[in-house]
Design a protein around this motif. Structure first.
Motif, mmCIF file in Angstrom:
data_model
loop_
_atom_site.group_PDB
_atom_site.id
_atom_site.type_symbol
_atom_site.label_atom_id
_atom_site.label_comp_id
_atom_site.label_asym_id
_atom_site.label_seq_id
_atom_site.Cartn_x
_atom_site.Cartn_y
_atom_site.Cartn_z
ATOM 1 N N ASP A 111 0.785 -1.181 0.073
ATOM 2 C CA ASP A 111 -0.152 0.131 -0.211
ATOM 3 C C ASP A 111 0.911 1.205 0.041
ATOM 4 O O ASP A 111 0.288 2.545 0.072
ATOM 5 N N ASN A 113 2.841 2.855 2.118
ATOM 6 C CA ASN A 113 2.941 3.213 3.530
ATOM 7 C C ASN A 113 4.439 3.334 4.355
ATOM 8 O O ASN A 113 4.470 3.694 5.370
ATOM 9 N N GLU A 117 3.979 -5.603 4.130
ATOM 10 C CA GLU A 117 3.028 -6.595 4.540
ATOM 11 C C GLU A 117 3.445 -8.159 4.061
ATOM 12 O O GLU A 117 4.478 -8.190 3.553
ATOM 13 N N LYS A 144 -4.606 -7.703 6.853
ATOM 14 C CA LYS A 144 -5.077 -6.441 6.193
ATOM 15 C C LYS A 144 -6.077 -6.810 5.067
ATOM 16 O O LYS A 144 -7.017 -6.004 4.742
ATOM 17 N N ALA A 145 -5.824 -7.704 4.144
ATOM 18 C CA ALA A 145 -6.613 -8.025 2.992
ATOM 19 C C ALA A 145 -6.550 -9.489 2.636
ATOM 20 O O ALA A 145 -5.585 -10.077 2.734
ATOM 21 N N GLN A 170 2.103 1.528 -7.844
ATOM 22 C CA GLN A 170 1.909 0.579 -6.693
ATOM 23 C C GLN A 170 2.141 -0.544 -7.030
ATOM 24 O O GLN A 170 1.815 -1.262 -8.028
ATOM 25 N N GLY A 191 -6.047 -1.855 -1.963
ATOM 26 C CA GLY A 191 -6.677 -0.310 -1.643
ATOM 27 C C GLY A 191 -7.279 -0.546 -0.311
ATOM 28 O O GLY A 191 -7.176 -1.136 0.532
ATOM 29 N N ASP A 192 -8.315 0.855 0.066
ATOM 30 C CA ASP A 192 -8.734 1.002 1.139
ATOM 31 C C ASP A 192 -9.746 -0.252 1.471
ATOM 32 O O ASP A 192 -9.888 -0.450 2.781
ATOM 33 N N ARG A 193 -10.137 -0.721 0.640
ATOM 34 C CA ARG A 193 -11.393 -1.812 0.868
ATOM 35 C C ARG A 193 -10.654 -3.229 0.806
ATOM 36 O O ARG A 193 -11.491 -4.123 0.650
ATOM 37 N N ARG A 196 -8.346 -6.014 -4.754
ATOM 38 C CA ARG A 196 -9.099 -5.824 -5.952
ATOM 39 C C ARG A 196 -8.510 -6.283 -7.199
ATOM 40 O O ARG A 196 -7.338 -6.023 -7.511
#
Length: 291
Positions: A111, A113, A117, A144-145, A170, A191-193, A196
């Motif tokens: 991501d 940041n 991960e 996280k995802a 990214q 992403g934030d959700r 994808r």
């Protein structure tokens, strides 16, 4: 004790490592500082090292509760352990309905940041495999995802690479969903959700069923356009397909036939003229490709 008998060709050393790790777990807490001194580490696991917030991560506690055996041994990992850059060691254990159907966790800042991960194959015993990304929050390892489970038990996916495949700045994760059946290459971004899917393509396979070799792919900018491409076998593993995904599209850069099916981890070397790709073959030879 393990509920399995030794079949012809079983790796005796790996079985002994499994027994030692189980005895160590039964004796009390493990204060390991690395995979090398952790008796609970997966016998055939490969640790990953990083230079951000996570210094090292490895898979632990072999379990026989999932009978898929896609990577050639009757155990999978029931947890993972990591050492932070500050030296703190953290452990994550899965519930009885899940395993890490993997041998090598991966570290990547998906991501952007500045913190890594942990990317690993997480399998549900009833719903099959998914790709999962875990992050360190305080002194905890949190999910996280995760991509959706394939949907059926005994269905697996094999990661193919982590790179910025579409050129948006990214990192993305590429994997082959069901490399022995559907042979579908998928690329996902976080992403934030959560994850994808940004692209997919058919007729790819980066694994032979039952093989311990899961690194049958290579990522680099093979066509010189400034965006990372992927070299990976076709569905028969008899052709190396070099594919680019710049600009959210898909372009086949090259197709290179092999003298026998690919059957081992790819080795990529940058040369003065481009790249040299070494491809292990099913007949024991190593075939060299100039890309």
């Amino acid at each position: 004790m393990l509920g399995y008998r030794l079949e012809k060709g079983t790796n005796m050393r790996a079985w002994l490592c499994l027994l030692v790790s189980m005895l160590a777990l039964a004796s009390g807490p493990v204060l390991a500082q690395s995979a090398a001194d952790d008796p609970a580490a997966l016998p055939d696991g490969i640790a990953a090292t990083g230079n951000r917030d996570i210094a090292e991560v490895w898979l632990i506690e072999p379990t026989t509760r999932y009978d898929h055996h896609v990577e050639g041994t009757p155990w999978e990992a029931a947890g993972l352990r990591l050492r932070r850059a500050d030296g703190e060691v953290l452990t994550l254990m899965l519930d009885e309905g899940h395993v890490f159907e993997d041998r090598r966790p991966r570290l990547a800042d998906l991501d952007g940041n500045g913190r890594d991960e942990v990317v690993v194959v997480l399998s549900s015993i009833t719903e099959g495999a998914s790709l999962a990304a875990y992050s360190v929050v305080g002194s905890s390892i949190l999910l996280k995802a995760r991509t959706p489970y394939i949907g059926t038990s005994h269905r697996w996916l094999n990661p193919a690479g982590i790179a910025d495949y579409d050129g948006d700045g990214q990192l993305d994760v590429a994997f082959v969903a069901m490399p022995h059946l559907a042979k579908r290459l998928e690329i996902w971004s976080i992403g934030d959700r959560g994850f994808r899917q940004i692209m997919f393509a058919e007729d790819f396979s980066n694994h032979r069923n039952g093989s311990p070799h899961t690194g049958m792919s290579a990522s680099a900018d093979f066509d010189g356009d400034g965006v990372t491409d992927l070299a990976i076998p076709d569905g028969s593993r008899q052709v190396v397909r070099v594919v680019g995904f710049a600009g959210m599209g898909r372009r086949e850069i090259n197709r290179i036939p092999l003298p026998a099916p690919a059957d081992g981890d790819f080795q990529l070397e940058q040369t003065s003229d481009g790249y040299l790709l070494r491809v292990p073959l099913s007949d024991g030879r190593v075939h060299e490709l100039n890309l």
